[in-house]
Design a protein around this motif. Structure first.
Motif, PDB file in Angstrom:
ATOM      1  N   GLU D  95       0.823  -1.213   0.000  1.00 13.64           N
ATOM      2  CA  GLU D  95       0.000   0.000   0.000  1.00 13.64           C
ATOM      3  C   GLU D  95       0.856   1.261   0.000  1.00 13.64           C
ATOM      4  O   GLU D  95       0.427   2.315  -0.488  1.00 13.64           O
ATOM      5  CB  GLU D  95      -0.942  -0.017   1.208  1.00 13.64           C
ATOM      6  N   ALA D  96       2.061   1.133   0.563  1.00 17.27           N
ATOM      7  CA  ALA D  96       2.981   2.276   0.543  1.00 17.27           C
ATOM      8  C   ALA D  96       3.747   2.359  -0.779  1.00 17.27           C
ATOM      9  O   ALA D  96       4.660   3.174  -0.920  1.00 17.27           O
ATOM     10  CB  ALA D  96       3.953   2.162   1.714  1.00 17.27           C
ATOM     11  N   GLY D  97       3.386   1.496  -1.701  1.00 19.77           N
ATOM     12  CA  GLY D  97       4.013   1.573  -3.027  1.00 19.77           C
ATOM     13  C   GLY D  97       5.381   0.943  -3.111  1.00 19.77           C
ATOM     14  O   GLY D  97       6.169   1.249  -4.009  1.00 19.77           O
ATOM     15  N   ALA D 121      -2.511  -7.770  -6.163  1.00 18.07           N
ATOM     16  CA  ALA D 121      -3.212  -7.522  -7.424  1.00 18.07           C
ATOM     17  C   ALA D 121      -3.481  -6.027  -7.578  1.00 18.07           C
ATOM     18  O   ALA D 121      -3.308  -5.437  -8.651  1.00 18.07           O
ATOM     19  CB  ALA D 121      -4.518  -8.318  -7.460  1.00 18.07           C
ATOM     20  N   GLN D 122      -3.912  -5.449  -6.487  1.00 18.77           N
ATOM     21  CA  GLN D 122      -4.188  -4.015  -6.474  1.00 18.77           C
ATOM     22  C   GLN D 122      -2.914  -3.221  -6.816  1.00 18.77           C
ATOM     23  O   GLN D 122      -2.923  -2.362  -7.701  1.00 18.77           O
ATOM     24  CB  GLN D 122      -4.657  -3.626  -5.054  1.00 18.77           C
ATOM     25  N   ALA D 123      -1.839  -3.539  -6.126  1.00 20.92           N
ATOM     26  CA  ALA D 123      -0.587  -2.804  -6.305  1.00 20.92           C
ATOM     27  C   ALA D 123      -0.016  -3.015  -7.700  1.00 20.92           C
ATOM     28  O   ALA D 123       0.663  -2.138  -8.254  1.00 20.92           O
ATOM     29  CB  ALA D 123       0.426  -3.235  -5.243  1.00 20.92           C
ATOM     30  N   SER D 124      -0.293  -4.164  -8.252  1.00 20.87           N
ATOM     31  CA  SER D 124       0.241  -4.526  -9.555  1.00 20.87           C
ATOM     32  C   SER D 124      -0.127  -3.490 -10.619  1.00 20.87           C
ATOM     33  O   SER D 124       0.668  -3.201 -11.518  1.00 20.87           O
ATOM     34  CB  SER D 124      -0.306  -5.896  -9.943  1.00 20.87           C
ATOM     35  N   SER D 125      -1.311  -2.929 -10.486  1.00 23.24           N
ATOM     36  CA  SER D 125      -1.748  -1.956 -11.500  1.00 23.24           C
ATOM     37  C   SER D 125      -0.877  -0.696 -11.464  1.00 23.24           C
ATOM     38  O   SER D 125      -0.818   0.040 -12.441  1.00 23.24           O
ATOM     39  CB  SER D 125      -3.222  -1.625 -11.313  1.00 23.24           C
TER      40      SER D 125
END
Lengths: 390, 390, 390, 390
Positions: D95-97, D121-125
């Motif tokens: 979430e912190a990238g 999955a979220q971060a992958s974008s």
């Protein structure tokens, strides 16, 4: 903890191995005897040198090895150049008060080797360390073999048999690197790989007294290699390149008598298809036997006569935390060390010798003795009879 | 199918092996070349001879080997006595028109061996077969090695290395059987087991031209053995028995040059704790390599340079129906043959040679050549230089 | 020494193996418990039967197995026919007062197996011997494993893992012999080879209590085999032959709980390319481990927790004179026994049981238990849950 | 070339391994995909954290993992903490990238694992990379196995069998680290080592559809461990320490059906005396077989049905420059990689994924699938029947 500033001369395959070694020392051995700091890398090829600075994490690069000798900040020098330059660089470094880790064989002729051993002896009185990089005697399994010999577990040594078989240059189209030229390498398979197993044999069974040999060059010419660095088996083969003669052996075998009464046989060849980096050692004593095979780098096999007759056999010991250099073998046996960890052990012993001001093995004098065995082997190939090692 | 009447001379360990061999031939090879009929067994020890008659299924027994020579019914003779009697019995048998299967080494001195080879040559013209029992060249895996050499699969042979390591007498208290006495055995480890690997080496790589050797007797005396038969590792050791000198070698190693240009090294020792009946053969050619290890009696390892680089390595072939003597290896690979089946193969080839009237290998002349190599090995141990094989 | 007159029923591959076994007994074991005399051989194929008489050295031949049952001179019967006929022949033989050595699996259904066990129990009171031919539990190395378990050397058994992997019929074009048909064989890989490793597992770790399984038939049809005898891997494959369905498994694996608290896993497959007759057993106990691999028929590997930490590992024991059936392993370890010697051990134990009037293992009742395990395995494949062994 | 700033959370055995990995990347792979820069190391134990800074060459240390998450300079995070903290740290980091390399198993329960897979999955974008550290699928020999499967060399997979056997905690006196407690570890041998071979099995043969299992805890209590870090086999055993219960398995075996129709069996145990870090994989296909054994880390064995019958067998390929990650295997095959080089490969793939913005395997979702297999294994141990993997 002391920092030791390192200069590396020769940034090819072997330079890479030294850097991996230094870099891993504090990570695997802690507290480390000293923390290596990569100061300057030298390679005669400018691009290689520049590249090596970034790749290996040195602060500076140069193409002139004397820059390293002349740098007062540098404490220790790794010499990873072809054999013919070992003597001049080592001696200069030792005279400049730098600790030296020099690749093997120590030189390409016994005169140079003698001069190096003398220089090391001289420097030693000032606490300067000189070590020859015969890494295979540092394999934990080989050190365990030495222990079992020293504590009498296999009794008196009767026979030691070692081989070093390779195939990366068994193809006649594989190129003529410096390793196939007498002026750079001194000898061929005998000097390049035979010396490793001579070193192990003398480490385990003491000095060789006399030898009788058979030395051959089966592949008599090879295509000339382009470019600089020695790439061993990863070089691209160009079968259309012009060929030049090979003037060193590619196969040497000899029988030996050791000072302690044992017999031995030693063989080195580059023509063994199917063998890659195949180092074997088999020792028979009056009370047991020991086997080592580098394909089984993490194993030692032992057999003892005192076992009950229905439980007698070779036991495979997997080296790990309970053995020498246990820290480097990760936290359980069987996680496996590789060549990188092996070079780390070597770096560790070099740094430890510096910190402890205690000469490590293989000393330059021991390495000189290895060269003298090679000399006797080559002399016997000429005289066709037993020759004493000088 | 023809019946062949067999006389056996010497009913110890090796006599037993011959009987197992003969007896299994028709069971495992069918149609058999000939059906062996066990006629007479001879042993100098009467009890052994009587016992052997019942145990092995012979019709008659004797303590006088000449009874067998003089029996007109007997077609073929197996000679399983100590080495010193091979010549007189073999020559008498051949002169009496009997086929001879004589244990190895063919004799305990080259003069006798020469006389035997001459007698065999003479008898040959009458269709009489003479064969020396070097069974290890008949191992299906060794025969497959020979095929791969002959069909060019490994190219020209550069190097052949063989060892025969044992330990059943590595204990100094293991007794002084005839195998440790020159008058009976001729030579020690060299003659007893070294000859096997010399035979294999010459089978695979052709004749040896010259040798240089190192020969030792580490265990210089042994307790005297009671009783008659040679029991190898099953003898009872009596450490309190009186000791007498061993006058043969227990360790012999030598380098060799072959007539075809290959080099080789050969070693035989009785002092290798942990090794039982350890026969190894490694052959490097210009296009591949071959390995055999008797501990893996049913396997041959091969490596070919022509394999793609990422699929190159040693392949372990399990011998079976697709290989020579496939009938004897039961009906699938991996069911395993043992020493019994190996002696069965030998008996089969002997009977087949008789049936086909075609001299088999190892002929008496080939066996004589093995003895000549031994002579050169012993001569080199004296002269301390390379010696030509006569 | 007593003579035992033998009748053999079924003269294919397995009949041959029994004859080699009987014939070698007095040659390898002496004094022999009894001397076998080959009286009558039976095969349903007349030519095979006639041939077998000469080949194997029987006095008579027949195509009707009842001739053997009815022959009052015959003392003992070897049954080497397909599984479906084991029950009727065995029971008839036992009822006729003949000792029986019946090939495994004991039957192709548990009802028949039960009847056979009952008949054996009945006959036992008259001193009649019944033995099922699970030869692999008689491998000297496996017997040594049993000893080490019984003397507590590896502590309590926690886990036993066995596999039997073959490939002689991994090719879908290899023909549909009786082994692939339920009516003759009962089960496929499970019954043919799985039973061997079930027998070994129960021999070493005691009875299996419950199982859960996965059973497959990957090759669902095969070309019909011509001719009579079962030739295993030596049959000629005819890819153009008409195909018929395989109605038995060719791959079966299961987990097991043993009555003594150990867990286990067992697998049998005919689809393992590269595996020939690959039987493995690995046992972990609270104080050590044991490994056996039939590719290393003459070896047992052992590891003990009590060894010092820097000398711990698997030891390879080479079986020989110091182990069970030492006579058959020739006179030193490492000379190697093969399948022939293994069947000799089996014949020896059968003859010894007759001489001693003492029931041998694997008794018909133990063999029945193996069948019950198979039943539970097949039942679990249907129910898809753990099933108790009845 | 880009620099990637690294934060390491957890500085025990596994943190050390990650640092060796990162540090070696540019030395062994050049040009490197990115050059790692060791920024901050975190350990809950202050002394360990401080020590790690010097030892591993980080710029900063902390005892609060959130310092690393909150450091905007840090690009990538290695998570080497006990399993129970993987989820919260990973999710926060993603979430912190920050790119995440998280040790295996991904979590100690499937819910957390699912949340992690979702976060990845979220971060992958946003081009953020998440990778689970199943290093054994990156062994060059295992990658070569995958290639041979994918190019059809062994045909369709019929059967895959994997084991992971250890003994470092087979002694009941070896202490109760977090690996033996459910709240930290989730599962025992199954989660710790079984997951590795599940991962390999699914890598090679695709997803597992259903399982049936046998799960045990043989050693039911252990002495409490003093101090913080997990030392695996190098911990000092104190037999007098108070004991507490082990609430996870130490032995798990299961049968599996794969979605593609193959069958399998998988076993993980901590009770296998003599086995150290013994990972084996055997795959049988319709056209060949593949074997891997981590004791032979640098080798792959292959057997092909298409080889001529007399040359068929398992070939041992020594991995080297011709195989995947050839740079790391030094310059010829047989120089041997060890665990250090293996972790270097993993670091390389992580850095390369970051540089290429391409998700690597084992993705968090694949790792979640491994956890789901474990769930089904544990469920089957309860239900005592086949269970679908969710």
């Amino acid at each position: 903890m002391k920092n030791i500033k390192i200069g590396l001369i020769g940034a090819g395959f072997m330079g890479k191995a030294h850097v991996v070694g230094y870099s891993n020392v504090p990570k695997l051995f802690w507290p480390a005897p000293a923390v290596p700091e990569l100061k300057t890398v030298c390679d005669i090829d400018e691009e290689t040198a520049k590249d090596a600075k970034d790749r290996f994490g040195f602060k500076e690069w140069t193409t002139d090895w004397q820059d390293i000798i002349n740098d007062p900040e540098i404490d220790a020098v790794s010499i990873c150049t072809p054999n013919d330059s070992h003597a001049k660089i080592s001696i200069a470094a030792l005279e400049a008060g730098k600790h030296v880790l020099c690749e093997k064989p120590i030189s390409n002729n016994p005169e140079d080797a003698k001069a190096m051993a003398d220089a090391a002896a001289q420097a030693s009185s000032d606490g300067i360390i000189a070590m020859c990089a015969y890494q295979y005697r540092r394999v934990p399994a080989v050190v365990q073999a030495k222990k079992l010999i020293e504590d009498g577990s296999i009794g008196d040594i009767l026979n030691i048999r070692t081989t070093y078989l390779q195939s990366w240059s068994a193809d006649p189209d594989s190129p003529l690197s410096w390793r196939f030229q007498k002026k750079y390498a001194g000898a061929g398979a005998l000097g390049d790989i035979g010396t490793h197993v001579i070193d192990i044999a003398q480490y385990l069974a003491g000095d060789i007294e006399e030898v009788v040999s058979n030395v051959r060059t089966f592949i008599k010419e090879r295509p000339v290699q382009e470019g600089g660095a020695d790439l061993l088996g990863t070089v691209k083969v160009d079968p259309d390149a012009a060929k030049e003669p090979v003037d060193v052996d590619d196969e040497a075998s000899f029988l030996a008598n050791f000072k302690n009464g044992a017999v031995g046989s030693i063989e080195a060849t580059r023509n063994a298809w199917g063998r890659n980096n195949y180092i074997t050692v088999e020792v028979h004593g009056t009370k047991g036997s020991i086997l080592f095979n580098y394909e089984r780098l993490n194993e030692l096999q032992v057999s003892f006569s005192e076992d009950p007759e229905d439980r007698r056999g070779f036991k495979t010991i997997y080296t790990g935390p309970a053995h020498s250099y246990g820290e480097v073998t990760w936290n359980i046996p069987g996680m496996n060390i590789g060549y990188g960890e092996l070079k780390t052990i070597e770096s560790y012993d070099f740094l430890k010798a510096i910190a402890d001001k205690k000469q490590p093995s293989t000393s330059f004098n021991e390495a000189y003795k290895v060269d003298q065995v090679c000399e006797a082997v080559l002399a016997s190939a000429e005289s066709r009879r037993w020759e004493k090692v000088k």
